[in-house]
Write a protein that holds these residues in place. Sequence first.
Motif, mmCIF file in Angstrom:
data_model
loop_
_atom_site.group_PDB
_atom_site.id
_atom_site.type_symbol
_atom_site.label_atom_id
_atom_site.label_comp_id
_atom_site.label_asym_id
_atom_site.label_seq_id
_atom_site.Cartn_x
_atom_site.Cartn_y
_atom_site.Cartn_z
ATOM 1 N N LEU A 1 0.769 -1.155 0.058
ATOM 2 C CA LEU A 1 0.115 -0.059 -0.001
ATOM 3 C C LEU A 1 0.825 1.207 -0.003
ATOM 4 C CD1 LEU A 1 -3.106 0.084 0.010
ATOM 5 C CD2 LEU A 1 -3.144 0.450 2.335
ATOM 6 N N TYR B 1 -0.539 6.338 2.206
ATOM 7 C CA TYR B 1 -1.088 5.010 2.140
ATOM 8 C C TYR B 1 -2.258 4.911 3.142
ATOM 9 C CZ TYR B 1 0.812 3.815 6.973
ATOM 10 O OH TYR B 1 1.022 3.784 8.135
ATOM 11 N N ALA C 1 -5.954 3.329 2.486
ATOM 12 C CA ALA C 1 -6.754 2.410 3.471
ATOM 13 C C ALA C 1 -8.090 2.803 3.934
ATOM 14 C CB ALA C 1 -5.729 2.264 4.668
ATOM 15 N N PRO D 1 -3.498 -2.164 6.737
ATOM 16 C CA PRO D 1 -2.724 -1.511 5.752
ATOM 17 C C PRO D 1 -1.726 -2.419 5.226
ATOM 18 C CG PRO D 1 -3.110 0.215 6.953
ATOM 19 C CD PRO D 1 -3.536 -0.887 7.861
#
Length: 428
Positions: free
Chosen positions: A12, A23, A27, A35
């Motif tokens: 991610l 990220y 998420a 994540p």
Amino acid sequence: MQIHVVQKGQSLYSIAQAYGISYQEIATANEIPNPAQIVVGQALVIPITGSYHWVQPGQSLYLIAQLYGLTVNELATINRISPSSILQVGERLYIPPRPKKLAEALLYVEPRTPVAQSMIDEVRKRVASLTYLAMFSYEVRRDGSLKVPSIDDIPNIAQSAGAANALVVSNLEDFAFNADLAHAIFTDLAAQDRLFSNLIQIADEIGYKDIHFDFELLHPEDRELYNSFLRRARDSFHPAGLTLSTALAPMTSDIRTGIYGAHDYKAHGEIVDFVSIMTYEWGYTYSDPQAVSPIGPVRNVVEYAVSQIPSEKVFLGQNLYGYDWSSPYPSQGGLPARALSPQQALAIAVSQEVDIDYDYVAQAPHFNYMDDSGVQHEVWFEDARSIQAKFDLVKEFSLRGIMYWKLGLAFPQNWLLLTDNFTIRKIT
């Protein structure tokens, strides 16, 4: 917004870097609980304005501009490069967001008794993205009275968010659609008058704007009786300021026999204000593993529908769920499939550490896994790619909008893409 499919070796964090966001943003948008846990083949919606295109071998600025409906000069200006630039493979180009189309969204809600707080919370979360919230269902009785569902404060929540409330009337009896029940109503004008009067009164008390008949599995010989019933309903509801709509089975021709035979597309298109076509359940509880709403068969239904019904009256039906089949499959005498939400399907893929495949013919994701007991499973579900394919169909055929069955099945990517593709019309 952009759809990104996770490739081998990606995290991610690395995906976020490629798009210039954190990220955590990805998420949160995709409601990823951990994540650090994603799988190859997982479709993510990247919460950015517009999208990016990475240059592939053999692509020129001209070819890329054509892909996105831009001119070479527009694409060059946006990316601050010369129109005569020679692109490098892997070079990133920014694509601005496309104009949104106006569309409607209808979502069925099926509350239980008592209405769970989680249901109320989910209503609050989704109503801003809706034109209609459809309460499933008020069950008609043979004398024209109604079995009323528990609704708690759901209609007020919807109305406060600008979503119109629709009252769904069904021929359910003892948890099953009953053709004889519908026939009894169709052949008793006094019961019809009582039913219509009851519905108008309830609509006035609760604030329903649309009366939506979901009469299914009818006797095919009751086709004209159902049409006449709907004409009488329209003539009762319109003077009361109510619209009339129906749910229709997925058909590709004027079938007059079997469980779909009483659904007359042409007549409904003339009588009611709009229809919701139930374009799902090719893969279902008792079928063998397959896509629930494969794009080819869905397209065939839409093509027939718009040949019989004005496109501005047609809602495309969309499932918010998939199925998990275990071996042996139903045709081999095995157990029925288990329904699950897209988020539940992803959770299984993550826990089993299996890649997600994508059927480009059906436009549907799927994967296989073996459970702790050594039983083989096959899962078909919906993801960002499959729902985008349906949105493209809505736009291609200029349909009224999209209908969802049903609230409470987690599919965050759908809601992100819905509002990215469409400006949702509100009923005033």
